[in-house]
Design a protein around this motif. Structure first.
Motif, PDB file in Angstrom:
ATOM      1  N   ALA A 126       0.869  -1.198   0.137  1.00  0.00           N
ATOM      2  CA  ALA A 126      -0.022  -0.083   0.029  1.00  0.00           C
ATOM      3  C   ALA A 126       0.816   1.129  -0.134  1.00  0.00           C
ATOM      4  N   GLY A 127       2.084   0.969  -0.579  1.00  0.00           N
ATOM      5  CA  GLY A 127       3.052   2.315  -0.675  1.00  0.00           C
ATOM      6  C   GLY A 127       2.939   3.090  -1.987  1.00  0.00           C
ATOM      7  N   GLY A 128       3.800   3.926  -2.458  1.00  0.00           N
ATOM      8  CA  GLY A 128       3.723   4.483  -3.556  1.00  0.00           C
ATOM      9  C   GLY A 128       3.408   3.961  -4.969  1.00  0.00           C
ATOM     10  N   ALA A 129       4.127   2.722  -4.959  1.00  0.00           N
ATOM     11  CA  ALA A 129       4.240   1.657  -6.142  1.00  0.00           C
ATOM     12  C   ALA A 129       2.713   1.259  -6.452  1.00  0.00           C
ATOM     13  N   ASN A 149      -2.245  -5.334   2.845  1.00  0.00           N
ATOM     14  CA  ASN A 149      -1.135  -4.606   3.322  1.00  0.00           C
ATOM     15  C   ASN A 149      -0.685  -5.271   4.788  1.00  0.00           C
ATOM     16  N   ARG A 150       0.603  -5.196   5.084  1.00  0.00           N
ATOM     17  CA  ARG A 150       1.100  -5.813   6.386  1.00  0.00           C
ATOM     18  C   ARG A 150       0.539  -4.628   7.316  1.00  0.00           C
ATOM     19  N   THR A 151       0.525  -3.394   7.211  1.00  0.00           N
ATOM     20  CA  THR A 151      -0.057  -2.598   7.984  1.00  0.00           C
ATOM     21  C   THR A 151      -1.431  -2.106   7.296  1.00  0.00           C
ATOM     22  N   LYS A 154      -3.107   1.160   6.154  1.00  0.00           N
ATOM     23  CA  LYS A 154      -2.647   1.855   4.754  1.00  0.00           C
ATOM     24  C   LYS A 154      -3.571   1.335   3.631  1.00  0.00           C
ATOM     25  N   SER A 188       7.960  -3.493  -1.001  1.00  0.00           N
ATOM     26  CA  SER A 188       9.299  -3.617  -1.351  1.00  0.00           C
ATOM     27  C   SER A 188      10.100  -4.673  -0.704  1.00  0.00           C
TER      28      SER A 188
HETATM   29  P1  ATR Z   1       7.298   2.348  -2.613  1.00  0.00           P
HETATM   30  O1  ATR Z   1       7.181   3.483  -3.099  1.00  0.00           O
HETATM   31  O2  ATR Z   1       8.206   1.241  -3.289  1.00  0.00           O
HETATM   32  O3  ATR Z   1       5.778   1.650  -2.695  1.00  0.00           O
HETATM   33  P2  ATR Z   1       6.875   2.285   0.161  1.00  0.00           P
HETATM   34  O4  ATR Z   1       5.825   3.436  -0.031  1.00  0.00           O
HETATM   35  O5  ATR Z   1       7.970   2.703   1.044  1.00  0.00           O
HETATM   36  O6  ATR Z   1       7.619   2.163  -1.007  1.00  0.00           O
HETATM   37  O7  ATR Z   1       6.131   1.288   0.306  1.00  0.00           O
HETATM   38  C1  ATR Z   1       6.539  -0.194   0.784  1.00  0.00           C
HETATM   39  C2  ATR Z   1       5.522  -1.094   0.845  1.00  0.00           C
HETATM   40  O8  ATR Z   1       6.157  -2.520   1.019  1.00  0.00           O
HETATM   41  C3  ATR Z   1       4.533  -0.991   1.862  1.00  0.00           C
HETATM   42  O9  ATR Z   1       3.357  -1.518   1.709  1.00  0.00           O
HETATM   43  C4  ATR Z   1       5.113  -1.834   3.070  1.00  0.00           C
HETATM   44  O10 ATR Z   1       4.393  -2.282   3.822  1.00  0.00           O
HETATM   45  P3  ATR Z   1       3.968  -1.300   5.469  1.00  0.00           P
HETATM   46  O11 ATR Z   1       3.152  -0.446   4.798  1.00  0.00           O
HETATM   47  O12 ATR Z   1       3.339  -2.511   6.343  1.00  0.00           O
HETATM   48  O13 ATR Z   1       5.217  -0.893   5.652  1.00  0.00           O
HETATM   49  C5  ATR Z   1       5.738  -3.117   2.130  1.00  0.00           C
HETATM   50  N1  ATR Z   1       6.825  -3.770   2.644  1.00  0.00           N
HETATM   51  C6  ATR Z   1       8.182  -3.467   2.795  1.00  0.00           C
HETATM   52  N2  ATR Z   1       8.975  -4.477   3.447  1.00  0.00           N
HETATM   53  C7  ATR Z   1       7.851  -5.414   3.633  1.00  0.00           C
HETATM   54  C8  ATR Z   1       7.978  -6.832   4.292  1.00  0.00           C
HETATM   55  N3  ATR Z   1       9.091  -7.227   4.566  1.00  0.00           N
HETATM   56  N4  ATR Z   1       6.812  -7.476   4.539  1.00  0.00           N
HETATM   57  C9  ATR Z   1       5.768  -7.101   3.916  1.00  0.00           C
HETATM   58  N5  ATR Z   1       5.652  -5.825   3.346  1.00  0.00           N
HETATM   59  C10 ATR Z   1       6.677  -5.324   3.354  1.00  0.00           C
END
Ligand code: ATR
Length: 269
Positions: A126-129, A149-151, A154, A188
């Motif tokens: 649920a990040g920028g990508a 999403n893990r969180t 979001k 990521s």
């Molecule tokens: P991007 O711009 O690449 O999307 P981001 O905005 O930092 O980067 O988002 C990273 C995403 O990867 C988030 O959804 C993050 O989950 P959280 O919102 O719970 O932090 C997820 N993510 C990163 N590492 C992870 C992991 N080891 N297991 C599961 N989700 C992960």
């Protein structure tokens, strides 16, 4: 010669100059395309200076996609909806922003024979990508999108933000349930070689698993999918090339063939 560039920090790793040089050669366009490392607090100045020197258009990568969104005078619908800009161009004195990531993903999926109309999509992350690709996925009229999403909060925020575009809901990553035709990993986690705690049944039932990340070897998510017998698992190299092709098309009015560039970069990974 018309000038283009990509702004980012870090930027040394960027493949965009190589991709656009190949596109230019394939379509017989005269242009230059450079990398520009920009200090985190200097993005607006860097864009203004580039324009002053005759720049025609630019790509924007981390960490500037949101700053680019805020800087623009005009936005395409998909850039406005995704809250991020990866492609800049000028119309007269006005700076315009587009987001070609989602269209790049869609083109790569369609090119690989993945049917999106009526499809049940699971988007993990649920990040920028992930945020950047949702508007373009909805343009293909999927049946539904679930964001996990893990969180979870979001994912819920994203589902609410895009609710007017179609059937979209959210859940926590370890609570994903149901059947999906297409699963897209936009976290990521692949970059740190971490397996996702997604129920094996859910992965097993998918027709295609797609990882927005890529590397010289299949990503951990692709390996998970393969081990569970999913027949099609793709990585994000095609999306990278295709989002660049959409930017190139916007600037130059011609559509480059992505395949030779895909083959070239694949050989170099
Ligand atoms: P991007 O711009 O690449 O999307 P981001 O905005 O930092 O980067 O988002 C990273 C995403 O990867 C988030 O959804 C993050 O989950 P959280 O919102 O719970 O932090 C997820 N993510 C990163 N590492 C992870 C992991 N080891 N297991 C599961 N989700 C992960």
């Amino acid at each position: 010669m018309d000038r283009y560039c990509v702004f980012g920090n870090p930027i040394a790793h960027s493949k965009s100059p190589l991709i656009h040089a190949e596109f230019a050669s394939l379509t017989q366009q005269q242009l230059s395309y450079d990398k520009q490392l920009v200090a985190e607090d200097q993005f607006p100045q860097a864009v203004a200076e580039f324009r002053r020197q005759g720049g025609q258009g630019a790509n924007v990568t981390l960490p500037f996609k949101q700053q680019a969104f805020e800087l623009c005078d005009g936005l395409t619908d998909r850039a406005r909806l995704s809250g991020a800009v990866n492609t800049l161009y000028w119309q007269g004195d006005q700076l315009w922003g587009d987001n070609t990531d989602g269209e790049g993903l869609v083109r790569d999926l369609l090119r690989n024979g993945v049917e999106l109309k009526g499809c049940r999509i699971l988007l993990i992350g649920a990040g920028g990508a992930v945020r950047g690709v949702i508007p373009s996925l909805f343009e293909q009229q999927p049946q539904s999108i679930v964001v996990a999403n893990r969180t979870q909060a979001k994912a819920e925020t994203l589902a609410q933000h895009f609710a007017e575009l179609g059937d979209i809901s959210s859940c926590a990553m370890d609570e994903i349930d149901g059947a999906f035709d297409l699963i897209i990993n936009g976290t990521s986690a692949s970059l740190s070689s971490t397996a996702l705690p997604v129920n094996a049944d859910v992965i097993q039932r998918a027709k295609c698993c797609y990882d927005m990340a890529y590397g010289s070897e299949p990503t951990v998510f692709q390996q998970q999918a393969k081990q569970l017998g999913v027949s099609k698992s793709l990585d994000g190299l095609g999306m990278l090339i295709q989002q660049a092709a959409v930017s190139f098309e916007r600037w130059r009015g011609v559509t480059p063939d992505p395949q030779p560039v895909y083959d070239l970069i694949k050989r170099q990974l």
